[in-house]
Design a protein around this motif. Structure first.
Motif, PDB file in Angstrom:
ATOM      1  N   LEU A   1      -5.055   0.032  -7.988  1.00 41.65           N
ATOM      2  CA  LEU A   1      -5.650  -1.084  -7.256  1.00 41.65           C
ATOM      3  C   LEU A   1      -5.002  -2.399  -7.647  1.00 41.65           C
ATOM      4  O   LEU A   1      -4.659  -2.614  -8.807  1.00 41.65           O
ATOM      5  CB  LEU A   1      -7.151  -1.197  -7.544  1.00 41.65           C
ATOM      6  CG  LEU A   1      -8.125  -0.165  -6.978  1.00 41.65           C
ATOM      7  CD1 LEU A   1      -7.884   1.229  -7.521  1.00 41.65           C
ATOM      8  CD2 LEU A   1      -9.555  -0.603  -7.297  1.00 41.65           C
TER       9      LEU A   1
ATOM     10  N   GLN B   1       0.832  -1.208   0.000  1.00 41.58           N
ATOM     11  CA  GLN B   1       0.000   0.000   0.000  1.00 41.58           C
ATOM     12  C   GLN B   1       0.866   1.258   0.000  1.00 41.58           C
ATOM     13  O   GLN B   1       0.576   2.221  -0.723  1.00 41.58           O
ATOM     14  CB  GLN B   1      -0.916   0.020   1.221  1.00 41.58           C
ATOM     15  CG  GLN B   1      -1.806   1.272   1.277  1.00 41.58           C
ATOM     16  CD  GLN B   1      -2.751   1.257   2.467  1.00 41.58           C
ATOM     17  OE1 GLN B   1      -3.291   0.228   2.816  1.00 41.58           O
ATOM     18  NE2 GLN B   1      -2.930   2.413   3.084  1.00 41.58           N
TER      19      GLN B   1
ATOM     20  N   THR C   1       1.368   6.798  -6.830  1.00 38.75           N
ATOM     21  CA  THR C   1       0.239   7.677  -7.137  1.00 38.75           C
ATOM     22  C   THR C   1       0.586   9.137  -6.868  1.00 38.75           C
ATOM     23  O   THR C   1       0.294  10.016  -7.683  1.00 38.75           O
ATOM     24  CB  THR C   1      -0.992   7.284  -6.300  1.00 38.75           C
ATOM     25  OG1 THR C   1      -1.321   5.919  -6.561  1.00 38.75           O
ATOM     26  CG2 THR C   1      -2.192   8.139  -6.666  1.00 38.75           C
TER      27      THR C   1
ATOM     28  N   ASP D   1      -6.072   6.624  -8.455  1.00 38.65           N
ATOM     29  CA  ASP D   1      -5.978   5.426  -7.616  1.00 38.65           C
ATOM     30  C   ASP D   1      -5.295   4.306  -8.384  1.00 38.65           C
ATOM     31  O   ASP D   1      -5.425   4.218  -9.614  1.00 38.65           O
ATOM     32  CB  ASP D   1      -7.368   4.933  -7.177  1.00 38.65           C
ATOM     33  CG  ASP D   1      -8.084   5.898  -6.245  1.00 38.65           C
ATOM     34  OD1 ASP D   1      -7.388   6.552  -5.442  1.00 38.65           O
ATOM     35  OD2 ASP D   1      -9.322   5.988  -6.320  1.00 38.65           O
TER      36      ASP D   1
ATOM     37  N   SER E   1      -4.761  -1.059  -2.152  1.00 40.49           N
ATOM     38  CA  SER E   1      -4.865   0.083  -3.062  1.00 40.49           C
ATOM     39  C   SER E   1      -4.127   1.287  -2.483  1.00 40.49           C
ATOM     40  O   SER E   1      -3.885   1.366  -1.271  1.00 40.49           O
ATOM     41  CB  SER E   1      -6.338   0.445  -3.287  1.00 40.49           C
ATOM     42  OG  SER E   1      -6.470   1.679  -3.968  1.00 40.49           O
ATOM     43  N   SER E   2      -3.780   2.214  -3.362  1.00 36.41           N
ATOM     44  CA  SER E   2      -3.215   3.481  -2.905  1.00 36.41           C
ATOM     45  C   SER E   2      -4.256   4.258  -2.112  1.00 36.41           C
ATOM     46  O   SER E   2      -3.926   5.122  -1.309  1.00 36.41           O
ATOM     47  CB  SER E   2      -2.750   4.310  -4.107  1.00 36.41           C
ATOM     48  OG  SER E   2      -3.845   4.561  -4.989  1.00 36.41           O
ATOM     49  N   ASN E   3      -5.525   3.955  -2.360  1.00 34.77           N
ATOM     50  CA  ASN E   3      -6.647   4.562  -1.637  1.00 34.77           C
ATOM     51  C   ASN E   3      -7.301   3.480  -0.782  1.00 34.77           C
ATOM     52  O   ASN E   3      -8.020   2.627  -1.305  1.00 34.77           O
ATOM     53  CB  ASN E   3      -7.660   5.134  -2.633  1.00 34.77           C
ATOM     54  CG  ASN E   3      -8.890   5.713  -1.957  1.00 34.77           C
ATOM     55  OD1 ASN E   3      -8.992   5.716  -0.726  1.00 34.77           O
ATOM     56  ND2 ASN E   3      -9.827   6.199  -2.747  1.00 34.77           N
TER      57      ASN E   3
ATOM     58  N   CYS F   1     -10.850  -5.904  -4.745  1.00 36.46           N
ATOM     59  CA  CYS F   1      -9.650  -5.146  -4.412  1.00 36.46           C
ATOM     60  C   CYS F   1      -9.026  -5.660  -3.114  1.00 36.46           C
ATOM     61  O   CYS F   1      -9.679  -5.694  -2.069  1.00 36.46           O
ATOM     62  CB  CYS F   1      -9.975  -3.656  -4.292  1.00 36.46           C
ATOM     63  SG  CYS F   1      -8.544  -2.628  -3.933  1.00 36.46           S
TER      64      CYS F   1
ATOM     65  N   GLN G   1     -10.775   1.896  -1.268  1.00 37.10           N
ATOM     66  CA  GLN G   1     -11.102   0.994  -2.369  1.00 37.10           C
ATOM     67  C   GLN G   1     -11.018  -0.479  -1.965  1.00 37.10           C
ATOM     68  O   GLN G   1     -11.558  -1.341  -2.656  1.00 37.10           O
ATOM     69  CB  GLN G   1     -10.139   1.232  -3.544  1.00 37.10           C
ATOM     70  CG  GLN G   1     -10.253   2.593  -4.201  1.00 37.10           C
ATOM     71  CD  GLN G   1     -11.399   2.653  -5.192  1.00 37.10           C
ATOM     72  OE1 GLN G   1     -12.290   1.793  -5.201  1.00 37.10           O
ATOM     73  NE2 GLN G   1     -11.392   3.662  -6.041  1.00 37.10           N
TER      74      GLN G   1
ATOM     75  N   LEU H   1       2.209   1.732  -3.537  1.00 37.21           N
ATOM     76  CA  LEU H   1       1.176   2.232  -4.450  1.00 37.21           C
ATOM     77  C   LEU H   1       0.889   3.711  -4.186  1.00 37.21           C
ATOM     78  O   LEU H   1       0.669   4.487  -5.122  1.00 37.21           O
ATOM     79  CB  LEU H   1      -0.109   1.413  -4.289  1.00 37.21           C
ATOM     80  CG  LEU H   1      -0.045  -0.055  -4.718  1.00 37.21           C
ATOM     81  CD1 LEU H   1      -1.355  -0.763  -4.381  1.00 37.21           C
ATOM     82  CD2 LEU H   1       0.250  -0.189  -6.207  1.00 37.21           C
TER      83      LEU H   1
END
Length: 215
Positions: free
Chosen positions: A56, A39, A46, A54, A67-69, A64, A72, A42
């Motif tokens: 994923l 994470q 990003t 984002d 994720s970078s977010n 998912c 998600q 990512l």
């Protein structure tokens, strides 16, 4: 748009070959903090690219995993065609769209995650591309308006001065879209009217993306 596609494809290929992806699917036995490290990686990727919203990592069902977010995580994308194609081994682009709030062109791309010859998931990049068309540089000729517009292969205006036309143009104006596509295959001048407003420009279809660009 060709450059945009090439950039996304190159980014996906580089990321899919990164050690973080291999380590993540090696499992927690090899590194108990592998999810957190993935994470963080990512998120760094990003933050380092202004166009990425984002990134994923999905499992083989399209859910998912990381994720970078963080918001998600656990979301399901398996019903989306570009994800299904990626899980079958293809690099695919999702449908382009224009954000209702940001008014930015959004494009996503997915590629297969292959571990020892087996597809175990997919990597997805959601990209926002601001100022694809600069509408501040608008000029006019006679009573007609000249500027750049872009139509996706499915007939959707993804860039247009009039935001009200950001919709399924092929459904709303089927004859116009057919004519623009016909002219754009060879490249030629076009004149047309939308909602009572006359437009003039030069239509040309990009061979790689099949997007119609009107300038």
């Amino acid at each position: 748009m060709t450059l945009l596609y090439k950039t996304l494809t190159s980014a996906l290929q580089n990321m899919l070959g990164d050690q973080h992806i291999a380590a993540f699917f090696a499992g927690p036995d090899s590194d108990p903090d592998v999810k957190g490290k993935t994470q963080d990686w990512l998120s760094i990727v990003t933050q380092g690219n202004e166009f990425y919203r984002d990134i994923l990592v999905l499992d083989a069902t399209g859910r998912c995993l990381v994720s970078s977010n963080p918001g998600q995580v656990c979301n399901y994308y398996g019903e989306r065609e570009y994800v299904r194609d990626a899980l079958e081994g293809m690099f695919t682009l999702g449908e382009a769209s224009v954000g209702k709030v940001t008014k930015r062109l959004s494009v996503n791309m997915a590629g297969p995650i292959d571990v020892s010859g087996q597809i175990v998931g997919a990597l997805v990049i959601f990209g926002d591309f601001p100022r694809v068309v600069d509408y501040e540089a608008v000029t006019s000729h006679d009573s007609q308006i000249i500027f750049t517009a872009m139509l996706a292969p499915d007939g959707l205006f993804v860039a247009h001065k009039d935001k009200a036309l950001m919709g399924n143009t092929s459904r709303l104006y089927p004859d116009l879209y057919k004519e623009l596509s016909r002219v754009g295959e060879k490249g030629d001048t076009v004149e047309f009217t939308l909602d009572g407003v006359p437009y003039v420009g030069y239509a040309k279809m990009e061979l790689s993306s099949k997007w119609l660009v009107i300038t």
